[in-house]
Design an enzyme around this catalytic site. Structure first.
Site, PDB file in Angstrom:
ATOM      1  N   PRO A   1       0.825  -1.219   0.000  1.00 48.15           N
ATOM      2  CA  PRO A   1       0.000   0.000   0.000  1.00 48.15           C
ATOM      3  C   PRO A   1       0.854   1.262   0.000  1.00 48.15           C
ATOM      4  O   PRO A   1       1.775   1.396   0.791  1.00 48.15           O
ATOM      5  CB  PRO A   1      -0.789  -0.110   1.306  1.00 48.15           C
ATOM      6  CG  PRO A   1      -0.003  -1.016   2.179  1.00 48.15           C
ATOM      7  CD  PRO A   1       0.751  -1.940   1.266  1.00 48.15           C
ATOM      8  N   GLU A   2       0.556   2.162  -0.915  1.00 50.72           N
ATOM      9  CA  GLU A   2       1.222   3.460  -0.934  1.00 50.72           C
ATOM     10  C   GLU A   2       0.248   4.487  -0.344  1.00 50.72           C
ATOM     11  O   GLU A   2      -0.852   4.154   0.077  1.00 50.72           O
ATOM     12  CB  GLU A   2       1.637   3.814  -2.363  1.00 50.72           C
ATOM     13  CG  GLU A   2       2.728   2.862  -2.869  1.00 50.72           C
ATOM     14  CD  GLU A   2       3.887   3.587  -3.546  1.00 50.72           C
ATOM     15  OE1 GLU A   2       4.140   4.767  -3.222  1.00 50.72           O
ATOM     16  OE2 GLU A   2       4.530   2.964  -4.397  1.00 50.72           O
TER      17      GLU A   2
END
Ligand SMILES: [Zn+2]
Length: 293
Positions: free
Chosen positions: A2-3
């Site tokens: 996840p960014e």
């Protein structure tokens, strides 16, 4: 992994159910994730109300009524989901739905609008971690972070100050968390493509002799903002109701312009380039050799 936009989407999904909720009980199903849970973690959360949710870079923040903040990093595979309590006959005690493999943390919550539910943190690879702090500046994870890319504190003039005289390639300069917080490999490639800047260009080249940002650096600041906002919008549109479906905060699939698109045509209107991949400091960068200079 996840960014920032995925983390923001998770926060937006959680917020309506956790902000205002009281934490009745904390169950740690193991002692550690990437690091051990902080000393006294359960006791610090139990009995507290979550006043609000926040995010800094890729960290989720839950502000507690005690004044402390619970920090959660999702690592590579961390997800949150809600489970309803089941009323189990004939013993008439509440029991959660069966736990799944890799459910590591369980919070029993009571929300004034949504009633009782369980919030469960699942993390197969356990690169995620949790922390507690009173003051952001005392948190080793948050102290020293640069401006949030979506805040006014992030702008071309600030970048120019950081980049002046720098020979480091743009890619590395943008991954520096003191320049901008929470920008990862994927969105660096996307932002550089949006601004038509090659990832190998020395960062200092985009600063004028006067120390002012060049037009291209202005474009880059705008590019960073735009790619993140578009991804957050895309995440929001896949969100629907967090507790519906399987109730999981799964990461959304976003279509990237260049990331992981080696050999595909460049999506810039009118450009006939083909996306190329290079490796910088051991990590892939994707760019178009025609419209990025
Ligand atoms: Zn192109």
């Amino acid at each position: 992994m996840p960014e920032l936009p995925e983390v923001e989407t998770v926060r937006r999904g959680l917020d309506p159910y956790v902000a205002g909720a009281r934490i009745d009980k904390v169950t740690l199903r193991r002692k550690d994730l990437r690091f051990p849970f902080p000393e006294g973690f359960s006791a610090a959360l139990e009995g507290q109300t979550i006043l609000s949710t926040g995010r800094r870079a890729k960290y989720l923040l839950f502000r507690l009524s005690s004044g402390r903040t619970w920090l959660s990093h999702l690592g590579m595979t961390g997800t949150y989901r809600f489970e309803d309590f089941r009323f189990k006959e004939p013993s008439r005690y509440y029991e959660p739905t069966e736990y799944r493999k890799h459910d590591h943390l369980v919070l029993d919550l009571t929300h004034p609008g949504h009633g009782t539910m369980q919030l469960i943190y699942n993390d197969a690879r356990r690169f995620g971690f949790m922390d507690l702090f009173e003051d952001e500046q005392q948190s080793p994870w948050l102290a020293g972070l640069g401006p949030e890319p979506l805040s006014n504190a992030f702008n071309a003039a600030e970048m120019a100050e950081r980049f002046r005289g720098k020979k480091a390639p743009m890619k590395a300069a943008l991954l520096d968390q003191r320049v901008v917080a929470g920008l990862g490999n994927i969105y660096v490639s996307e932002a550089l493509h949006r601004a038509h800047i090659r990832p190998e260009v020395p960062a200092g080249k985009l600063v004028l002799k006067s120390g002012q940002p060049s037009r291209r650096l202005e474009d880059l600041a705008e590019g960073v903002r735009t790619v993140l906002l578009e991804a957050i919008d895309a995440g929001g549109s896949t969100l629907r109701d967090f507790r519906a479906a399987d109730g999981n905060s799964g990461y959304f699939q976003h279509r990237f312009a260049v990331y992981d698109r080696e050999g595909e045509p460049c999506p810039t209107p009118g450009c006939r380039g083909t996306i190329r991949r290079i490796v910088q400091s051991g990590r892939s960068s994707f760019y178009c050799p025609v419209c990025q200079h």
